[in-house]
Design a protein around this motif. Sequence first.
Motif, PDB file in Angstrom:
ATOM      1  N   ALA A 144       0.842  -1.209   0.000  1.00  0.00           N
ATOM      2  CA  ALA A 144       0.000   0.000   0.000  1.00  0.00           C
ATOM      3  C   ALA A 144       0.871   1.251   0.000  1.00  0.00           C
ATOM      4  O   ALA A 144       0.571   2.226  -0.706  1.00  0.00           O
ATOM      5  CB  ALA A 144      -0.940  -0.008   1.197  1.00  0.00           C
ATOM      6  N   ASP A 145       1.960   1.245   0.761  1.00  0.00           N
ATOM      7  CA  ASP A 145       2.879   2.389   0.778  1.00  0.00           C
ATOM      8  C   ASP A 145       3.534   2.585  -0.581  1.00  0.00           C
ATOM      9  O   ASP A 145       3.646   3.723  -1.066  1.00  0.00           O
ATOM     10  CB  ASP A 145       3.963   2.209   1.843  1.00  0.00           C
ATOM     11  CG  ASP A 145       3.429   2.351   3.263  1.00  0.00           C
ATOM     12  OD1 ASP A 145       2.292   2.846   3.435  1.00  0.00           O
ATOM     13  OD2 ASP A 145       4.149   1.954   4.192  1.00  0.00           O
ATOM     14  N   ASP A 146       3.972   1.504  -1.201  1.00  0.00           N
ATOM     15  CA  ASP A 146       4.584   1.594  -2.536  1.00  0.00           C
ATOM     16  C   ASP A 146       3.591   2.130  -3.553  1.00  0.00           C
ATOM     17  O   ASP A 146       3.944   2.966  -4.389  1.00  0.00           O
ATOM     18  CB  ASP A 146       5.099   0.229  -2.994  1.00  0.00           C
ATOM     19  CG  ASP A 146       6.323  -0.233  -2.232  1.00  0.00           C
ATOM     20  OD1 ASP A 146       6.950   0.591  -1.526  1.00  0.00           O
ATOM     21  OD2 ASP A 146       6.650  -1.438  -2.339  1.00  0.00           O
ATOM     22  N   LEU A 147       2.350   1.650  -3.480  1.00  0.00           N
ATOM     23  CA  LEU A 147       1.314   2.140  -4.398  1.00  0.00           C
ATOM     24  C   LEU A 147       1.057   3.628  -4.185  1.00  0.00           C
ATOM     25  O   LEU A 147       0.976   4.398  -5.149  1.00  0.00           O
ATOM     26  CB  LEU A 147       0.010   1.361  -4.185  1.00  0.00           C
ATOM     27  CG  LEU A 147      -0.192   0.133  -5.045  1.00  0.00           C
ATOM     28  CD1 LEU A 147      -1.368  -0.688  -4.542  1.00  0.00           C
ATOM     29  CD2 LEU A 147      -0.424   0.521  -6.481  1.00  0.00           C
ATOM     30  N   ALA A 148       0.934   4.033  -2.941  1.00  0.00           N
ATOM     31  CA  ALA A 148       0.681   5.447  -2.643  1.00  0.00           C
ATOM     32  C   ALA A 148       1.829   6.321  -3.150  1.00  0.00           C
ATOM     33  O   ALA A 148       1.591   7.379  -3.745  1.00  0.00           O
ATOM     34  CB  ALA A 148       0.487   5.638  -1.141  1.00  0.00           C
ATOM     35  N   SER A 149       3.045   5.875  -2.955  1.00  0.00           N
ATOM     36  CA  SER A 149       4.201   6.649  -3.409  1.00  0.00           C
ATOM     37  C   SER A 149       4.281   6.704  -4.930  1.00  0.00           C
ATOM     38  O   SER A 149       4.719   7.707  -5.489  1.00  0.00           O
ATOM     39  CB  SER A 149       5.499   6.050  -2.855  1.00  0.00           C
ATOM     40  OG  SER A 149       5.522   6.178  -1.454  1.00  0.00           O
ATOM     41  N   SER A 150       3.853   5.641  -5.605  1.00  0.00           N
ATOM     42  CA  SER A 150       3.887   5.652  -7.070  1.00  0.00           C
ATOM     43  C   SER A 150       2.762   6.507  -7.649  1.00  0.00           C
ATOM     44  O   SER A 150       2.927   7.118  -8.697  1.00  0.00           O
ATOM     45  CB  SER A 150       3.833   4.235  -7.631  1.00  0.00           C
ATOM     46  OG  SER A 150       2.569   3.654  -7.420  1.00  0.00           O
ATOM     47  N   ILE A 151       1.625   6.566  -6.969  1.00  0.00           N
ATOM     48  CA  ILE A 151       0.500   7.386  -7.429  1.00  0.00           C
ATOM     49  C   ILE A 151       0.811   8.863  -7.242  1.00  0.00           C
ATOM     50  O   ILE A 151       0.598   9.686  -8.125  1.00  0.00           O
ATOM     51  CB  ILE A 151      -0.790   7.042  -6.643  1.00  0.00           C
ATOM     52  CG1 ILE A 151      -1.247   5.636  -6.954  1.00  0.00           C
ATOM     53  CG2 ILE A 151      -1.893   8.037  -6.946  1.00  0.00           C
ATOM     54  CD1 ILE A 151      -2.328   5.133  -6.016  1.00  0.00           C
ATOM     55  N   ALA A 152       1.289   9.204  -6.071  1.00  0.00           N
ATOM     56  CA  ALA A 152       1.569  10.596  -5.712  1.00  0.00           C
ATOM     57  C   ALA A 152       2.966  10.662  -5.098  1.00  0.00           C
ATOM     58  O   ALA A 152       3.109  10.597  -3.874  1.00  0.00           O
ATOM     59  CB  ALA A 152       0.514  11.102  -4.743  1.00  0.00           C
ATOM     60  N   PRO A 153       4.005  10.786  -5.939  1.00  0.00           N
ATOM     61  CA  PRO A 153       5.382  10.734  -5.435  1.00  0.00           C
ATOM     62  C   PRO A 153       5.697  11.745  -4.323  1.00  0.00           C
ATOM     63  O   PRO A 153       6.513  11.469  -3.468  1.00  0.00           O
ATOM     64  CB  PRO A 153       6.223  11.016  -6.681  1.00  0.00           C
ATOM     65  CG  PRO A 153       5.350  10.636  -7.826  1.00  0.00           C
ATOM     66  CD  PRO A 153       3.950  10.906  -7.385  1.00  0.00           C
ATOM     67  N   GLY A 154       5.043  12.875  -4.288  1.00  0.00           N
ATOM     68  CA  GLY A 154       5.324  13.878  -3.271  1.00  0.00           C
ATOM     69  C   GLY A 154       4.459  13.771  -2.035  1.00  0.00           C
ATOM     70  O   GLY A 154       4.430  14.691  -1.203  1.00  0.00           O
ATOM     71  N   ILE A 155       3.788  12.661  -1.871  1.00  0.00           N
ATOM     72  CA  ILE A 155       2.821  12.525  -0.773  1.00  0.00           C
ATOM     73  C   ILE A 155       3.480  12.590   0.605  1.00  0.00           C
ATOM     74  O   ILE A 155       2.852  12.989   1.582  1.00  0.00           O
ATOM     75  CB  ILE A 155       1.992  11.231  -0.930  1.00  0.00           C
ATOM     76  CG1 ILE A 155       0.724  11.330  -0.069  1.00  0.00           C
ATOM     77  CG2 ILE A 155       2.806  10.005  -0.578  1.00  0.00           C
ATOM     78  CD1 ILE A 155      -0.315  10.321  -0.414  1.00  0.00           C
ATOM     79  N   SER A 156       4.751  12.235   0.680  1.00  0.00           N
ATOM     80  CA  SER A 156       5.427  12.199   1.985  1.00  0.00           C
ATOM     81  C   SER A 156       5.471  13.581   2.645  1.00  0.00           C
ATOM     82  O   SER A 156       5.513  13.670   3.867  1.00  0.00           O
ATOM     83  CB  SER A 156       6.835  11.629   1.849  1.00  0.00           C
ATOM     84  OG  SER A 156       7.601  12.457   0.999  1.00  0.00           O
ATOM     85  N   GLN A 157       5.422  14.641   1.866  1.00  0.00           N
ATOM     86  CA  GLN A 157       5.451  15.980   2.468  1.00  0.00           C
ATOM     87  C   GLN A 157       4.165  16.306   3.222  1.00  0.00           C
ATOM     88  O   GLN A 157       4.137  17.220   4.038  1.00  0.00           O
ATOM     89  CB  GLN A 157       5.717  17.044   1.397  1.00  0.00           C
ATOM     90  CG  GLN A 157       4.611  17.201   0.375  1.00  0.00           C
ATOM     91  CD  GLN A 157       4.985  18.164  -0.741  1.00  0.00           C
ATOM     92  OE1 GLN A 157       6.015  18.814  -0.674  1.00  0.00           O
ATOM     93  NE2 GLN A 157       4.150  18.254  -1.755  1.00  0.00           N
ATOM     94  N   PHE A 158       3.108  15.538   2.971  1.00  0.00           N
ATOM     95  CA  PHE A 158       1.842  15.747   3.667  1.00  0.00           C
ATOM     96  C   PHE A 158       1.654  14.788   4.842  1.00  0.00           C
ATOM     97  O   PHE A 158       0.638  14.831   5.519  1.00  0.00           O
ATOM     98  CB  PHE A 158       0.660  15.594   2.692  1.00  0.00           C
ATOM     99  CG  PHE A 158       0.723  16.545   1.537  1.00  0.00           C
ATOM    100  CD1 PHE A 158       0.503  17.898   1.735  1.00  0.00           C
ATOM    101  CD2 PHE A 158       1.028  16.094   0.261  1.00  0.00           C
ATOM    102  CE1 PHE A 158       0.566  18.788   0.674  1.00  0.00           C
ATOM    103  CE2 PHE A 158       1.103  16.974  -0.799  1.00  0.00           C
ATOM    104  CZ  PHE A 158       0.871  18.323  -0.599  1.00  0.00           C
TER     105      PHE A 158
END
Length: 170
Positions: A144-158
Amino acid sequence: SADAGALLGFAPRLFGMQDKQMGGQTVTGALGTQDLMRNQAWSQKGGLFRSDRAGTWSYGLKDSTAIQDGKSYVDTASLSNDKALLNGLNAGYAAIKTASSEFAKALGLNAESIAQRTDQLNLTLGKTQEETNAAIQKTFAGIADDLASSIAPGISQFSKEGESAGQTLA
């Protein structure tokens, strides 16, 4: 007579093999397919004049069949458990892909790559059902983390502190 009997009693210890000892199990293969394999490690101690042996038996989860030494074997004792594990792993994977796709669409992102995605599984089964369930949950959280990062690469800033990419996307 007595000496011959004693000598014959030692023969298996010198030239024989002990029973096979079963080791850990893993499940490997491409999630979302019928090609997942249950791998059973084994070892066998040899006698004084025989080497120890070890190997892995690999069974297809869809039918609990393995090919060993050119022969086909069915692990009938594990057949229903293997099928349930295959169906559960693939259903969990499909649910993660569906949820990730819906989140991507809600954010206005392209979700087509999610449907085409295939993740490789390398899951170590636990000695208890609880350990196995925890390993499955950890594996799916990573996917799920890999999918989220591939969908929205900048998501970690949120992300909040200690929050994974999958949790942020959700």
